[in-house]
Design a protein around this motif. Sequence first.
Motif, short mmCIF file in Angstrom:
data_model
loop_
_atom_site.label_atom_id
_atom_site.label_comp_id
_atom_site.label_asym_id
_atom_site.label_seq_id
_atom_site.Cartn_x
_atom_site.Cartn_y
_atom_site.Cartn_z
N ARG A 209 0.83 -1.21 0.00
CA ARG A 209 0.00 0.00 0.00
C ARG A 209 0.86 1.25 0.00
NH1 ARG A 209 -3.71 2.16 -1.12
NH2 ARG A 209 -4.82 2.88 0.72
N LEU A 210 2.12 1.10 0.40
CA LEU A 210 3.03 2.24 0.52
C LEU A 210 4.42 1.75 0.16
CD1 LEU A 210 3.27 4.80 3.42
CD2 LEU A 210 5.28 3.46 2.81
N VAL A 211 5.18 2.62 -0.54
CA VAL A 211 6.58 2.31 -0.83
C VAL A 211 7.44 3.47 -0.36
CG1 VAL A 211 6.34 3.14 -3.23
CG2 VAL A 211 8.26 1.66 -2.60
N HIS A 212 8.54 3.14 0.28
CA HIS A 212 9.40 4.09 0.98
C HIS A 212 10.78 4.10 0.33
CE1 HIS A 212 12.06 4.57 4.81
NE2 HIS A 212 11.93 5.75 4.20
N GLU B 118 -1.96 5.99 -10.77
CA GLU B 118 -2.25 4.84 -11.64
C GLU B 118 -2.19 3.52 -10.87
OE1 GLU B 118 -0.03 2.42 -15.24
OE2 GLU B 118 0.27 4.59 -15.11
N LEU B 119 -1.19 3.38 -10.02
CA LEU B 119 -1.02 2.15 -9.25
C LEU B 119 -1.87 2.10 -8.00
CD1 LEU B 119 2.89 1.83 -9.41
CD2 LEU B 119 1.22 0.62 -10.83
N GLY B 120 -2.34 3.26 -7.54
CA GLY B 120 -3.08 3.31 -6.28
C GLY B 120 -2.21 3.00 -5.09
N ILE B 121 -1.01 3.57 -5.06
CA ILE B 121 -0.05 3.27 -3.99
C ILE B 121 0.47 4.58 -3.40
CG2 ILE B 121 1.94 3.19 -5.55
CD1 ILE B 121 3.01 0.85 -3.88
N TRP B 122 0.69 4.58 -2.09
CA TRP B 122 1.31 5.72 -1.42
C TRP B 122 2.83 5.66 -1.63
CZ3 TRP B 122 -0.92 9.32 2.31
CH2 TRP B 122 -2.31 9.21 2.43
N VAL B 123 3.44 6.84 -1.70
CA VAL B 123 4.88 6.92 -1.94
C VAL B 123 5.49 7.94 -0.97
CG1 VAL B 123 6.69 7.42 -3.64
CG2 VAL B 123 4.53 6.40 -4.38
N VAL B 124 6.58 7.56 -0.32
CA VAL B 124 7.38 8.49 0.48
C VAL B 124 8.74 8.55 -0.20
CG1 VAL B 124 8.45 8.93 2.71
CG2 VAL B 124 6.11 8.07 2.60
N LEU B 125 9.05 9.71 -0.76
CA LEU B 125 10.16 9.84 -1.70
C LEU B 125 11.12 10.94 -1.28
CD1 LEU B 125 11.43 9.13 -4.46
CD2 LEU B 125 9.82 10.74 -5.50
N GLY B 126 12.41 10.60 -1.18
CA GLY B 126 13.42 11.57 -0.79
C GLY B 126 13.87 12.44 -1.94
N GLY B 127 14.17 13.71 -1.63
CA GLY B 127 14.67 14.62 -2.65
C GLY B 127 14.90 16.01 -2.08
N TRP C 25 8.90 13.73 0.27
CA TRP C 25 7.56 14.05 -0.21
C TRP C 25 6.62 12.90 0.14
CZ3 TRP C 25 11.48 14.95 -4.14
CH2 TRP C 25 11.74 16.32 -4.36
N VAL C 26 5.42 13.25 0.62
CA VAL C 26 4.39 12.25 0.90
C VAL C 26 3.34 12.36 -0.20
CG1 VAL C 26 2.67 11.43 2.55
CG2 VAL C 26 4.80 12.48 3.38
N ILE C 27 3.23 11.30 -1.00
CA ILE C 27 2.32 11.26 -2.14
C ILE C 27 1.25 10.21 -1.85
CG2 ILE C 27 2.14 10.85 -4.63
CD1 ILE C 27 5.24 11.38 -4.70
N ASN C 28 -0.02 10.59 -1.91
CA ASN C 28 -1.07 9.62 -1.60
C ASN C 28 -1.41 8.77 -2.81
OD1 ASN C 28 -2.82 11.12 -3.21
ND2 ASN C 28 -4.00 11.96 -1.49
N ASP C 29 -2.35 7.84 -2.62
CA ASP C 29 -2.68 6.90 -3.69
C ASP C 29 -3.57 7.51 -4.76
OD1 ASP C 29 -4.92 7.07 -2.10
OD2 ASP C 29 -5.06 4.92 -1.68
N ARG D 270 9.27 21.35 11.57
CA ARG D 270 8.11 20.65 12.13
C ARG D 270 8.16 19.18 11.76
NH1 ARG D 270 4.28 19.35 8.50
NH2 ARG D 270 4.50 20.18 6.40
N PRO D 271 7.52 18.33 12.58
CA PRO D 271 7.41 16.92 12.24
C PRO D 271 6.35 16.70 11.17
CG PRO D 271 6.21 17.35 14.24
CD PRO D 271 6.90 18.65 13.87
N CYS D 272 6.25 15.49 10.69
CA CYS D 272 5.25 15.14 9.69
C CYS D 272 4.74 13.74 9.95
CB CYS D 272 5.87 15.22 8.28
SG CYS D 272 4.78 14.65 6.95
N THR D 273 3.45 13.60 10.17
CA THR D 273 2.83 12.29 10.31
C THR D 273 1.62 12.22 9.39
OG1 THR D 273 1.44 13.02 12.16
CG2 THR D 273 3.56 12.00 12.70
N PHE D 274 1.30 11.01 8.96
CA PHE D 274 0.12 10.81 8.11
C PHE D 274 -0.39 9.40 8.32
CE2 PHE D 274 3.80 9.46 5.77
CZ PHE D 274 3.40 8.34 5.06
N GLU D 275 -1.63 9.14 7.91
CA GLU D 275 -2.28 7.86 8.18
C GLU D 275 -2.65 7.16 6.88
OE1 GLU D 275 -6.30 6.16 10.44
OE2 GLU D 275 -5.35 8.03 11.12
N VAL D 276 -2.40 5.87 6.82
CA VAL D 276 -2.81 5.02 5.71
C VAL D 276 -3.47 3.77 6.28
CG1 VAL D 276 -2.11 3.78 3.63
CG2 VAL D 276 -0.85 5.83 4.33
#
Length: 308
Positions: free
Chosen positions: A66-69, A109-118, A133-137, A164-170
Amino acid sequence: MISGDEASVRLPDGRAVECSDGGDRSGRPADLIRIATAQTTVTTDPVRNGAAVRAAMRQAAAGGARLVHFAEGALSGYAGAAKPHFAGWHIDWAPVAAELRRTTALAAELGIWVVLGGNHRLTGGHRPHNSLWVINDQGEIIDRYDKRLLSYSEITGLYTPGDRPCTFEVDGFVFGLLICIEINFPELWTAERDRDVDCVLFSTYSDDPMFEVIARGHAATNGMWVSVALPAQCAHATPSAVIGPHGHILRRARPDGPDVIWADLDRADPDLDLALNKARPWRRVARDGGVYARARVTDPRSADRTGI
């Protein structure tokens, strides 16, 4: 193994899987989520990096994640020695933006969450943020974590710190984000626990094997899952891994190249019962201190520190 922007991927058992639909996620219980940790080769070329990121996304989705890091700097590359053209911050941000747009489109397209460094561009002469970056599905960038505690070289010549911190729910699981040298600040990890984070997604560009040791300690003492994502070129020292709330490795990537690993975060796993349902709640009670205050007594033998 990942290579290019294929429409299908080959899983570790040799099966070729079409993955344009993001895989079958039906029937997953509410207390379980599958995540993937991607160990891609990170270069100074955002176009090459973007292709590797999207290939890993397809592989992750094919495995039901559901998520790729991803690792620190996975899309743009990391500043420092790995990006000598960063001198003076005259960077061509156009390919970074273009590759990020392609990545968000594939997430939808894939319906997957992505946490991507940059690296995230700021205005004027300000140095960029070192970010996740936090990208939703649905393919939307819903948040961004900017590294707060920077190294000496980063704060003096490379990056602008976040604040600031960053949290999110899946799917009922709360994720927190930390980057590289932040492994060395326990207060950041206890703060994630106090925000009821289930899993910390820890991205790094380090080949220091102690990072895994420390991450396992944070996982065990705070009762959280930890995903450690780093570039393929750092894996010889400490491959990417997913750590359970008991501090043990659940999955580890290969040490000699790109890889994608999957792990189920399962609250009903009997091996995690002690860590999740006993140790973590009891430590919350212990830190509050009330249980000890009520149990203390007035006793002369307690007050006498030198008696036998």
